[in-house]
Enzyme design. Structure first.
Site, mmCIF file in Angstrom:
data_model
loop_
_atom_site.group_PDB
_atom_site.id
_atom_site.type_symbol
_atom_site.label_atom_id
_atom_site.label_comp_id
_atom_site.label_asym_id
_atom_site.label_seq_id
_atom_site.Cartn_x
_atom_site.Cartn_y
_atom_site.Cartn_z
ATOM 1 N N SER C 265 75.353 27.261 31.063
ATOM 2 C CA SER C 265 75.260 26.391 32.392
ATOM 3 C C SER C 265 76.502 26.767 33.400
ATOM 4 O O SER C 265 77.673 27.204 32.892
ATOM 5 C CB SER C 265 75.101 24.956 31.929
ATOM 6 O OG SER C 265 76.110 24.188 32.737
ATOM 7 N N ARG C 305 30.199 41.465 50.308
ATOM 8 C CA ARG C 305 31.881 41.475 50.329
ATOM 9 C C ARG C 305 32.408 40.253 50.913
ATOM 10 O O ARG C 305 32.070 39.785 51.891
ATOM 11 C CB ARG C 305 32.244 42.585 51.343
ATOM 12 C CG ARG C 305 33.850 42.674 51.239
ATOM 13 C CD ARG C 305 34.376 44.087 50.514
ATOM 14 N NE ARG C 305 33.399 44.769 49.969
ATOM 15 C CZ ARG C 305 32.891 45.865 50.348
ATOM 16 N NH1 ARG C 305 33.212 46.657 51.311
ATOM 17 N NH2 ARG C 305 31.915 46.471 49.468
#
Lengths: 387, 387, 387, 387
Positions: C265, C305
């Site tokens: 950390s 399409r």
């Protein structure tokens, strides 16, 4: 089809979003329309009176209306037919005058939502009050703060509850700010049959129902619905956050809080499950899924009436409202009966917790930092908005 | 709370996923468990007989069970209590022996799903048959293919229907391949109270219910549920694709197909709305939203029983099943009554369509390319899988 | 735009789904098409050879291709132009012969997916191996089973790992079963310019690329993409489940496992964060969100399409692949370095845990029930599928 | 990993959300923190000056920072290490003083978001302006209104554009109202090492960056992020609605509008694809998927730092911002170049359209109803908010 609904959704919210409530709201809409049109001189006053009188939900069978609606894909068309029949005579011709099915369903959706949001708001208020009480009571109760579920540094339980408070109050205020708009556009948003009196009818109609008057019809512009969906989602998420923290604090190995008794098990009667917290989390997941169908990207409404996206909203809205109510009720019940164990909190605080204190050379007074000050800020925030 | 359910969900599917159906499935589970345990010598045969006899849904009030379930967050615990009371005597102690609430609810979920999937499968079969009929009938009916909604090159309506066919057959087969697994693990997946006879009971239990026997309990491993959710989603999406194409082809300006009459409007009786196609699209959106709560990423189940994710599944599963049935029924009804207008298809073919033919120097015989061959391949595909 | 990608996605997967990999796959597609067409006698063999030679990714600038693609909304059109220029002469006219942009992009998507899935599969195999090792090693290591995060009854750590094993193996096998299909339909799915040789080209093209030959073009039928999306989602979810359990077991107050050092950390160097488990969960959430855009309900593809749904898939597919790889790598790293603390497991077992044992009158041998038997079944399952 | 990003996302937005922009924002955050701490007397002024001077992005390699961040799961920790090294000497000890990684990443996220939202806002303003221009120009241009894609009644193109206008302006205003909050809580939200000067530092820090000061740290309370996500979603949805209507109006068989040339095809150069509209729809789908990971239900943040949900946000936020920009740019480009064909609009109006007019006995003046009045209201609305 909320499965096992009474487990999750409080009765008031179930009632507010039932098919019966939708039907009643559609009838209220037809009644308001007739009165608005009479006041604008579009239809005769006695026709409006006859229509309003006939708009008593007791005269309609919601199951039959829905069954009839299958052919046309919405419940408004069969309802209008049934209402015309019930009104009878010349006045029947003035039922639903100049309106379209979506005007009725959308306006009803706003009435249903407003009623449900009222019930949700009460629950959220209860959540906020319970949060604030815990924050005040435990302003200085030390406990471990946990990041990535590892003990990190000391905090107070009040500071944790302060975080919940600010989140819930913010979500409640966001929900309160959601506008509920009337819908009236006629067949395709032009109010054509109402002629030059269209805008007057729209204004009177919205006023009758105490709904906001939209700038233009919003049949296929669902931004305001997205605002409602987002607010419900945020409210449920704030409740689920509380649920998550409670589930974690109530773990056998942590034991810093416990829900009031009740969450037994079918095999293990000794267990004391944090079941209200669990319900809050489950409800929030369902709100999120359904809110995603309300007006955001991917929910496309074609031209002047959508061919599908609109129809999907009805169930999504009902579920989002129902489970937002469920999440709020569960969080409120969870917190109102919560037992807090300060000794266990202190006993759980590991040596590692003090590493930061020592690293920074803090004294015992300082190691809680601004935890208490943040509690005070949160309590001021809730006072400001609940005055 | 599917709003206006009869508009969207066919009666057979509504029945299969109702709270009453869930209750009956839970009772069927308890009965099968008792019989399996008797066959494995874990409980006395006469106790099992008494339990099985008591598992008649008519003896239980699902509303009351759910209301009682609020405190514990699931319906199994109050149901077991009610069943024990109904069985009475010594046999009562053998009700639900060694099982946990989730065993009952998960197994019931699979029974409910299997029944609903059976009804959905029939609808999908109808969709596939209707697609194949259209593909065969219109194998050589020329029409414009459209990409990005612009006319592109010629195709045949049969080729379009062939695409639908292959998609629906694939989705149907995927749904048919979904395994339905029994769930039995006891309080936390070890079958502890059943001792060394645990696995024998598990096998007998699964066999009683004609469900698959899992390798290990799947209380918090929901991959198979994700498979079901994905299959329902794909099935509904295949139906929605048909709905979308029909909506587009039925546009006033295109007019190449029309649904059978029925989809009227509350204002404009002349309109012939493609309402079945619309319903298919709406249902698919709802399936998608709910399937997202079934076993995929983000649906996390802690340790040996989830604290929320499990509880959210019940409604999500019901909704996904209900609306998958709705999408399939709508697509079937849409196609079974579809009118096709070959002349209009030909008339709509724009001059630009022939640009490719001319650019490539194709003759009139060649310009449909392999459209017809693809129809034949699709029809062979459906024959292969429906034998 | 995976933010901070190297934190989450392993290099092999990043490489497999990069824009450069997409470009290379499109060029491989063009090359295979030319060779297939030459073999079917549609284009001259020397033209095919020239085209294949020009399809070297080093000759193209992917940034420039994409920038050029903005005007037409896809990268294939500018790539084809660039390739034609590069080929030059008469052969240039045979580049991309009879194909459409979507043929190239969809086929490339399958090549990219196959490569990425290969890399993901390796990671999943590593996860499964690590799970199985833990299951075997800890077959009889007692620990508390936890339901709703409350200690419930005893189990073994091996039984927990057995559950992970079965889930991951199932997800891996599901991913391996996903079909990768070639796409070739020409401008609108009829293979028109290829005339009667269309099907022969399709077969040869698929064979060149070792992809499955589709029954019909699937430009707007995305069921197989949904299958891929669902398999990626399930795989990531299985990894996230491991991550969740590890995060919970690694809590300071539980301390039954720890990840290998590394997850420090910025403020608290003493912390040992379960960061690999965290990464697995984060990745799974991203996979889920993106998989939802791949072929399920709500993702509608118009006619021959789609006008938008197709274009959204590219990023969604890339993200789903990338983060599925991220989830699997994270889970593998997490488990490979996992430290297990059996003493702490035993010490954590609370008195309440024995309530079931006592209630059922079980002896100490019996109280773990079938936990060990389930481990054996899981190990047999992984042996069966990895042979 | 936005695939083919330059096709979809405008350069300004790509730049604003790149990894480099995130890095620069993290450095700006560290610099502001140091200056705020110096002003509050927490660290020496010359240390702050040294830190601020070192926070030049040119001194850092974002790839290396991310690669280093894999071990700890975030980019802040390695960046802080690199920054300390760069600062050197005694001042190095004051880098990142009292802050946590999430303070830096969250604050940077808000800086990145503010910059990106600025660019999106410009695009949305362009969309709104183009909508309003079309509404004004075509206030009285008659066309068919379409419901369920069937011609319903007459409207004007101006009325359609008025609906777009109100929706876009509403979405833009909602986005402008999003608060961007600083984040500063230290290791777990208590600002512990800052002692009694914590709140002063928080205020000065927020002021330095011109961000709002939060009531309490929001590390695990993500309601304000949900507000941002919802606003981006609504903005993209408003753009996609325009895209959908344009795609439908531009159909070969409708032909009432056309985009400016550009959207060619790799096979069919004659085609004039509405590619900007298509891009808007694709982008909105991606925004929606990613916004779902920002703060709503199902995105749970544990205790004082989430073990996964936070880490998933970074990519989700970047994608949501990027594609919201993409949707807005696409809609703007679409409308700015839109050709409108009033003659075709009139010619397309079918006889059926007049059914309502005749049914209600409307004259020719009345049959457009309030279409023009709604245009005027929409134009007033945009004037009110853009003053």
């Amino acid at each position: 089809m909320t499965t096992f609904a009474p487990i999750f959704v409080p009765a008031a919210v179930r009632g507010a979003v039932s098919d019966g409530a939708w039907l009643a709201a559609m009838l209220e809409t037809e009644s308001a329309l007739a009165r608005a049109e009479a006041s604008a001189g579009v239809i005769p006053a006695d026709a409006a009176a006859a229509i309003a009188a006939a708009c008593d939900p007791a005269g309609f069978d919601v199951e039959a209306v829905c069954a009839d609606g299958r052919a046309v894909g919405n419940p408004a068309e069969p309802l209008v037919r049934a209402l015309r029949e019930r009104v009878g005579g010349e006045a029947a011709g003035f039922v639903h005058y100049g309106a379209t099915s979506q005007d009725v369903v959308d306006t009803a959706a706003m009435l249903v939502s407003r009623a449900a949001v009222g019930a949700i708001d009460e629950e959220l208020d209860g959540v906020a009050t319970a949060c604030a009480r815990l924050a005040a009571e435990h302003r200085s109760t030390p406990m471990a703060a946990r990041t990535l579920l590892q003990q990190a540094v000391p905090t107070t339980f009040g500071a944790k509850a302060a975080g919940w408070t600010v989140d819930v109050v913010g979500a409640r205020d966001r929900l309160r700010a959601v506008p509920f708009q009337a819908q009236l556009g006629g067949a395709a948003g032009t109010l054509a049959p109402l002629g030059e009196r269209g805008l007057a009818v729209l204004g009177a109609f919205a006023a009758e129902l105490r709904l906001a008057e939209p700038v233009v019809p919003w049949h296929t512009h669902r931004g305001s619905l997205a605002t409602l969906g987002g607010a419900l989602d945020a409210a449920a998420a704030a409740c689920a956050k509380i649920g998550l923290d409670v589930v974690l604090l109530a773990q056998t190995e942590v034991g810093e809080v416990a829900e009031a008794p009740g969450g037994g098990s079918s095999t293990l009667p000794h267990k004391r499950n944090p079941i209200r917290a669990v319900r809050a989390r489950a409800c929030a997941a369902l709100v999120h899924a359904n809110a995603g169908l309300l007006g955001g990207g991917g929910n496309e409404h074609e031209h002047e009436r959508a061919a599908g996206a609109w129809h999907a909203e009805w169930t999504a809205l009902t579920e989002a409202l129902a489970h937002a109510g469920g999440a709020a009720a569960a969080a409120r019940e969870c917190l109102e009966g919560l037992e807090v164990f300060p000794e266990r909190m202190r006993a759980n605080m590991s040596a590692a917790l003090y590493a930061e204190r020592d690293a920074f050379g803090l004294d015992d007074d300082a190691y809680l930092g601004s935890a208490e000050a943040f509690v005070d800020r949160a309590l001021a925030r809730i006072r400001d908005t609940s005055g």
